[in-house]
Design a protein around this motif. Structure first.
Motif, PDB file in Angstrom:
ATOM      1  N   MET A   1       0.845  -1.178   0.000  1.00  6.42           N
ATOM      2  CA  MET A   1       0.000   0.000   0.000  1.00  6.42           C
ATOM      3  C   MET A   1       0.892   1.243   0.000  1.00  6.42           C
ATOM      4  O   MET A   1       1.795   1.371   0.804  1.00  6.42           O
ATOM      5  N   PHE A   2       0.630   2.148  -0.920  1.00  3.63           N
ATOM      6  CA  PHE A   2       1.404   3.379  -1.064  1.00  3.63           C
ATOM      7  C   PHE A   2       0.555   4.564  -0.628  1.00  3.63           C
ATOM      8  O   PHE A   2      -0.575   4.732  -1.085  1.00  3.63           O
ATOM      9  N   THR A   3       1.105   5.367   0.269  1.00  2.00           N
ATOM     10  CA  THR A   3       0.439   6.585   0.723  1.00  2.00           C
ATOM     11  C   THR A   3       1.403   7.749   0.565  1.00  2.00           C
ATOM     12  O   THR A   3       2.552   7.675   1.009  1.00  2.00           O
ATOM     13  N   LEU A   4       0.929   8.800  -0.073  1.00  2.04           N
ATOM     14  CA  LEU A   4       1.697  10.036  -0.186  1.00  2.04           C
ATOM     15  C   LEU A   4       0.728  11.179   0.054  1.00  2.04           C
ATOM     16  O   LEU A   4      -0.263  11.310  -0.656  1.00  2.04           O
ATOM     17  N   SER A   5       1.000  11.969   1.076  1.00  2.00           N
ATOM     18  CA  SER A   5       0.103  13.092   1.362  1.00  2.00           C
ATOM     19  C   SER A   5       0.909  14.322   1.749  1.00  2.00           C
ATOM     20  O   SER A   5       2.019  14.225   2.266  1.00  2.00           O
ATOM     21  N   CYS A   6       0.317  15.468   1.451  1.00  5.05           N
ATOM     22  CA  CYS A   6       0.877  16.759   1.828  1.00  5.05           C
ATOM     23  C   CYS A   6      -0.236  17.558   2.495  1.00  5.05           C
ATOM     24  O   CYS A   6      -1.308  17.723   1.907  1.00  5.05           O
ATOM     25  N   ILE A   7       0.022  18.017   3.702  1.00  9.28           N
ATOM     26  CA  ILE A   7      -0.950  18.836   4.420  1.00  9.28           C
ATOM     27  C   ILE A   7      -0.248  20.080   4.955  1.00  9.28           C
ATOM     28  O   ILE A   7       0.975  20.180   4.904  1.00  9.28           O
ATOM     29  N   ASN A   8      -1.036  21.006   5.456  1.00 11.41           N
ATOM     30  CA  ASN A   8      -0.491  22.255   6.030  1.00 11.41           C
ATOM     31  C   ASN A   8       0.411  22.983   5.034  1.00 11.41           C
ATOM     32  O   ASN A   8       1.535  23.361   5.350  1.00 11.41           O
ATOM     33  N   TRP A   9      -0.114  23.186   3.838  1.00 10.65           N
ATOM     34  CA  TRP A   9       0.635  23.882   2.796  1.00 10.65           C
ATOM     35  C   TRP A   9       0.933  25.317   3.221  1.00 10.65           C
ATOM     36  O   TRP A   9       0.108  25.967   3.849  1.00 10.65           O
ATOM     37  N   SER A  10       2.120  25.799   2.869  1.00 10.12           N
ATOM     38  CA  SER A  10       2.466  27.191   3.162  1.00 10.12           C
ATOM     39  C   SER A  10       3.411  27.712   2.080  1.00 10.12           C
ATOM     40  O   SER A  10       4.026  26.930   1.344  1.00 10.12           O
ATOM     41  N   TRP A  11       3.505  29.022   2.020  1.00 11.53           N
ATOM     42  CA  TRP A  11       4.337  29.680   1.024  1.00 11.53           C
ATOM     43  C   TRP A  11       5.331  30.572   1.739  1.00 11.53           C
ATOM     44  O   TRP A  11       4.961  31.405   2.572  1.00 11.53           O
ATOM     45  N   ASP A  12       6.598  30.401   1.437  1.00 10.93           N
ATOM     46  CA  ASP A  12       7.634  31.278   1.955  1.00 10.93           C
ATOM     47  C   ASP A  12       7.880  32.339   0.892  1.00 10.93           C
ATOM     48  O   ASP A  12       8.538  32.073  -0.119  1.00 10.93           O
ATOM     49  N   ALA A  13       7.324  33.519   1.104  1.00  9.38           N
ATOM     50  CA  ALA A  13       7.404  34.583   0.102  1.00  9.38           C
ATOM     51  C   ALA A  13       8.845  35.047  -0.126  1.00  9.38           C
ATOM     52  O   ALA A  13       9.204  35.419  -1.244  1.00  9.38           O
ATOM     53  N   ASP A  14       9.658  35.027   0.921  1.00 12.58           N
ATOM     54  CA  ASP A  14      11.049  35.465   0.771  1.00 12.58           C
ATOM     55  C   ASP A  14      11.857  34.481  -0.080  1.00 12.58           C
ATOM     56  O   ASP A  14      12.611  34.882  -0.961  1.00 12.58           O
ATOM     57  N   LEU A  15      11.697  33.196   0.189  1.00 12.27           N
ATOM     58  CA  LEU A  15      12.436  32.183  -0.564  1.00 12.27           C
ATOM     59  C   LEU A  15      11.720  31.752  -1.836  1.00 12.27           C
ATOM     60  O   LEU A  15      12.305  31.066  -2.666  1.00 12.27           O
ATOM     61  N   GLN A  16      10.447  32.129  -1.965  1.00  8.24           N
ATOM     62  CA  GLN A  16       9.634  31.761  -3.125  1.00  8.24           C
ATOM     63  C   GLN A  16       9.547  30.238  -3.281  1.00  8.24           C
ATOM     64  O   GLN A  16       9.743  29.685  -4.365  1.00  8.24           O
ATOM     65  N   ILE A  17       9.268  29.546  -2.167  1.00  8.23           N
ATOM     66  CA  ILE A  17       9.080  28.100  -2.201  1.00  8.23           C
ATOM     67  C   ILE A  17       7.804  27.726  -1.464  1.00  8.23           C
ATOM     68  O   ILE A  17       7.304  28.471  -0.619  1.00  8.23           O
ATOM     69  N   ILE A  18       7.295  26.563  -1.815  1.00 10.70           N
ATOM     70  CA  ILE A  18       6.074  26.045  -1.215  1.00 10.70           C
ATOM     71  C   ILE A  18       6.440  24.872  -0.317  1.00 10.70           C
ATOM     72  O   ILE A  18       7.124  23.937  -0.746  1.00 10.70           O
ATOM     73  N   HIS A  19       5.975  24.947   0.926  1.00 10.87           N
ATOM     74  CA  HIS A  19       6.215  23.888   1.914  1.00 10.87           C
ATOM     75  C   HIS A  19       4.931  23.115   2.182  1.00 10.87           C
ATOM     76  O   HIS A  19       3.838  23.644   2.004  1.00 10.87           O
ATOM     77  N   ALA A  20       5.100  21.899   2.678  1.00 12.01           N
ATOM     78  CA  ALA A  20       3.975  21.124   3.193  1.00 12.01           C
ATOM     79  C   ALA A  20       4.530  20.064   4.140  1.00 12.01           C
ATOM     80  O   ALA A  20       5.723  19.726   4.087  1.00 12.01           O
ATOM     81  N   ASP A  21       3.668  19.563   4.997  1.00 16.17           N
ATOM     82  CA  ASP A  21       4.019  18.412   5.829  1.00 16.17           C
ATOM     83  C   ASP A  21       3.825  17.185   4.955  1.00 16.17           C
ATOM     84  O   ASP A  21       2.700  16.871   4.560  1.00 16.17           O
TER      85      ASP A  21
END
Length: 160
Positions: free
Chosen positions: A1-21
């Motif tokens: 069984m394969f599980t891949l999830s991303c939650i709590n998305w956020s954007w670092d405006a200074d670094l211009q990257i998108i984070h998630a858990d």
């Protein structure tokens, strides 16, 4: 069984990257469970649904298909990354291999897993859709300028 999830998305405006858990589990084994940069490797992750991929965390930004799928929260794959090789071994499955990349040598292979292609595609497509939804309205200027266009194109190709 394969599980891949991303939650709590956020954007670092200074670094211009998108984070998630990020959580990645295969057959009950947790491979990733931590906040990470998602956008740098998302095009490569999507590409891996239909193509074999071999990561190169020291590659140039426009070598998007070779980026590690997830990297350090600073957005720099050279800092720290989760690298995976994907081989399409059968029409209905793929082999995902955990790699420890070395700048001047062959990567060290860790575990390999056989994953049902349909399940993999479903999880990856869902994350791509979450990403596109999250960045709407942001003044988002990623290091690789084509990130959004590549994600949109690859997602559209998967759905047709």
């Amino acid at each position: 069984m394969f599980t891949l999830s991303c939650i709590n998305w956020s954007w670092d405006a200074d670094l211009q990257i998108i984070h998630a858990d990020v959580l990645m589990k295969i057959d009950g084994e947790v491979l990733i469970d931590e906040p990470l940069c998602v956008d740098v490797g998302l095009p490569a992750l999507l590409f891996s649904v239909t193509h074999d991929v071999e990561p190169n965390r020291w590659g140039k930004a426009d070598e998007w298909e070779r980026m590690p799928f997830f990297c350090c929260g600073c957005g720099d794959p050279e800092c720290r990354a989760f690298s995976f090789r994907v081989r399409h071994t059968h029409e209905q499955s793929l082999e995902l291999t955990e790699l420890e990349e070395r700048e001047h040598g062959e990567p060290r292979e860790h575990h390999s897993y056989i994953i049902a292609l349909q399940q993999y595609q479903t999880e990856v497509a869902f994350i791509a859709k979450q990403f596109l939804s999250h960045i709407k309205g942001l003044d988002y200027r990623p290091y690789y300028a084509g990130t959004v266009q590549v994600v949109e194109r690859l997602l559209q190709q998967m759905e047709t």
